[in-house]
Design a protein around this motif. Structure first.
Motif, PDB file in Angstrom:
ATOM      1  N   GLY A   1      -2.607   7.522  -1.123  1.00  0.00           N
ATOM      2  CA  GLY A   1      -3.397   7.872  -2.296  1.00  0.00           C
ATOM      3  C   GLY A   1      -3.527   9.375  -2.441  1.00  0.00           C
ATOM      4  O   GLY A   1      -3.019  10.144  -1.612  1.00  0.00           O
ATOM      5  N   PRO A   2      -4.232   9.826  -3.473  1.00  0.00           N
ATOM      6  CA  PRO A   2      -4.345  11.257  -3.756  1.00  0.00           C
ATOM      7  C   PRO A   2      -4.959  12.072  -2.620  1.00  0.00           C
ATOM      8  O   PRO A   2      -4.603  13.230  -2.432  1.00  0.00           O
ATOM      9  CB  PRO A   2      -5.234  11.331  -5.000  1.00  0.00           C
ATOM     10  CG  PRO A   2      -5.360   9.952  -5.507  1.00  0.00           C
ATOM     11  CD  PRO A   2      -4.911   9.007  -4.454  1.00  0.00           C
TER      12      PRO A   2
ATOM     13  N   LYS B   1       7.219   3.143  -0.188  1.00  0.00           N
ATOM     14  CA  LYS B   1       7.398   3.396  -1.616  1.00  0.00           C
ATOM     15  C   LYS B   1       8.873   3.217  -1.988  1.00  0.00           C
ATOM     16  O   LYS B   1       9.201   2.609  -2.998  1.00  0.00           O
ATOM     17  CB  LYS B   1       6.905   4.801  -1.951  1.00  0.00           C
ATOM     18  CG  LYS B   1       6.511   4.999  -3.374  1.00  0.00           C
ATOM     19  CD  LYS B   1       5.897   6.373  -3.529  1.00  0.00           C
ATOM     20  CE  LYS B   1       4.934   6.382  -4.677  1.00  0.00           C
ATOM     21  NZ  LYS B   1       4.225   7.630  -4.809  1.00  0.00           N
TER      22      LYS B   1
ATOM     23  N   ALA C   1      -4.684  11.447   0.603  1.00  0.00           N
ATOM     24  CA  ALA C   1      -4.006  11.148   1.867  1.00  0.00           C
ATOM     25  C   ALA C   1      -3.584  12.412   2.601  1.00  0.00           C
ATOM     26  O   ALA C   1      -3.156  13.390   1.997  1.00  0.00           O
ATOM     27  CB  ALA C   1      -2.781  10.279   1.614  1.00  0.00           C
TER      28      ALA C   1
ATOM     29  N   ARG D   1       0.764  10.167   4.243  1.00  0.00           N
ATOM     30  CA  ARG D   1       1.882  10.210   3.284  1.00  0.00           C
ATOM     31  C   ARG D   1       3.196   9.856   3.976  1.00  0.00           C
ATOM     32  O   ARG D   1       4.008   9.110   3.435  1.00  0.00           O
ATOM     33  CB  ARG D   1       1.982  11.584   2.628  1.00  0.00           C
ATOM     34  CG  ARG D   1       0.846  11.852   1.678  1.00  0.00           C
ATOM     35  CD  ARG D   1       0.970  13.220   0.996  1.00  0.00           C
ATOM     36  NE  ARG D   1      -0.266  13.558   0.336  1.00  0.00           N
ATOM     37  CZ  ARG D   1      -0.732  12.977  -0.766  1.00  0.00           C
ATOM     38  NH1 ARG D   1      -0.057  12.018  -1.324  1.00  0.00           N
ATOM     39  NH2 ARG D   1      -1.881  13.349  -1.290  1.00  0.00           N
TER      40      ARG D   1
ATOM     41  N   PHE E   1       0.843  -1.183   0.000  1.00  0.00           N
ATOM     42  CA  PHE E   1       0.000   0.000   0.000  1.00  0.00           C
ATOM     43  C   PHE E   1       0.882   1.239   0.000  1.00  0.00           C
ATOM     44  O   PHE E   1       2.007   1.215   0.503  1.00  0.00           O
ATOM     45  CB  PHE E   1      -0.909   0.039   1.236  1.00  0.00           C
ATOM     46  CG  PHE E   1      -2.027  -0.951   1.181  1.00  0.00           C
ATOM     47  CD1 PHE E   1      -3.083  -0.785   0.294  1.00  0.00           C
ATOM     48  CD2 PHE E   1      -2.035  -2.051   2.023  1.00  0.00           C
ATOM     49  CE1 PHE E   1      -4.119  -1.685   0.239  1.00  0.00           C
ATOM     50  CE2 PHE E   1      -3.070  -2.971   1.972  1.00  0.00           C
ATOM     51  CZ  PHE E   1      -4.118  -2.789   1.079  1.00  0.00           C
ATOM     52  N   THR E   2       0.355   2.307  -0.542  1.00  0.00           N
ATOM     53  CA  THR E   2       1.014   3.600  -0.489  1.00  0.00           C
ATOM     54  C   THR E   2      -0.065   4.672  -0.358  1.00  0.00           C
ATOM     55  O   THR E   2      -1.249   4.370  -0.500  1.00  0.00           O
ATOM     56  CB  THR E   2       1.908   3.849  -1.730  1.00  0.00           C
ATOM     57  OG1 THR E   2       2.731   4.993  -1.497  1.00  0.00           O
ATOM     58  CG2 THR E   2       1.087   4.026  -2.991  1.00  0.00           C
TER      59      THR E   2
ATOM     60  N   TYR F   1       3.590   6.076   4.595  1.00  0.00           N
ATOM     61  CA  TYR F   1       3.898   5.221   3.447  1.00  0.00           C
ATOM     62  C   TYR F   1       5.104   5.679   2.633  1.00  0.00           C
ATOM     63  O   TYR F   1       5.504   4.979   1.708  1.00  0.00           O
ATOM     64  CB  TYR F   1       2.666   5.096   2.540  1.00  0.00           C
ATOM     65  CG  TYR F   1       1.645   4.178   3.154  1.00  0.00           C
ATOM     66  CD1 TYR F   1       1.926   2.831   3.327  1.00  0.00           C
ATOM     67  CD2 TYR F   1       0.423   4.661   3.587  1.00  0.00           C
ATOM     68  CE1 TYR F   1       1.004   1.978   3.910  1.00  0.00           C
ATOM     69  CE2 TYR F   1      -0.511   3.819   4.169  1.00  0.00           C
ATOM     70  CZ  TYR F   1      -0.208   2.474   4.325  1.00  0.00           C
ATOM     71  OH  TYR F   1      -1.114   1.632   4.901  1.00  0.00           O
TER      72      TYR F   1
END
Length: 174
Positions: A147-148, A162, A150, A155, A144-145, A158
């Motif tokens: 998302g827009p 990434k 977040a 952020r 998972f990372t 994650y």
């Protein structure tokens, strides 16, 4: 001592989903609805749940938009509970949870299996990426990372994931 955080206070979409379906009776009611049960007495007889618990869970499922309550009899008025489009969208989740449960049992110990309706052949469900068709059950290959939408906290949570995923990809390409 820190106060307990409620599910609705968490940013994770998993928490949002859990808020609606991760309760023992809720999952069993949904399973029964997928099996064609729709009336209060059917749910109660099949599940052996108290009428007060069933009433509470059915009200929550209706409020969450997963079931629709509609009258099937006028005198006295009686209602049935039918899956909505949103409720039907949980079918893959129910299938995946059931498959996970069955994967821990020997085939002869399984009380319920998924079959293809047209052929009666047992199937082996898997969660796959809709674009590539690749199975998603390798938790090292997929992460998972943020998302827009977040928050900064999400952020930050994650950001390192990434970078780790990118390192694994470049190491695997060599």
């Amino acid at each position: 001592m820190p106060s307990r955080i409620s599910l609705e206070d968490r940013e994770s979409p998993l928490c949002a989903a859990a808020q609606h379906v991760c309760e023992w009776w809720t999952l069993l009611i949904l399973q029964d609805a997928f099996d064609g049960y729709s009336r209060f007495d059917q749910f109660q007889e099949n599940l052996g749940v108290s009428s007060s618990m069933l009433t509470t869970r059915l009200k929550a499922l209706v409020a969450d938009g997963l079931l629709e309550r509609r009258p099937y009899q006028t005198n006295p008025v009686r209602h049935e509970y039918v899956l909505t489009a949103l409720g039907r969208s949980l079918w893959p989740v129910i299938v995946a949870l059931t498959a996970w449960g069955n994967s821990r049992l020997a085939p002869e110990e399984r009380s319920m299996v998924l079959i293809e309706a047209a052929t009666g052949e047992e199937v082996d469900p898997a969660v796959v990426d809709a674009v590539t068709g690749r199975r998603l059950d390798d938790s090292d290959a997929y992460v998972f990372t943020a998302g827009p939408a977040a928050s900064d906290a999400m952020r930050a949570r994650y950001r390192h994931r990434k970078r780790e995923a990118a390192k694994r990809l470049s190491a695997g390409a060599q």
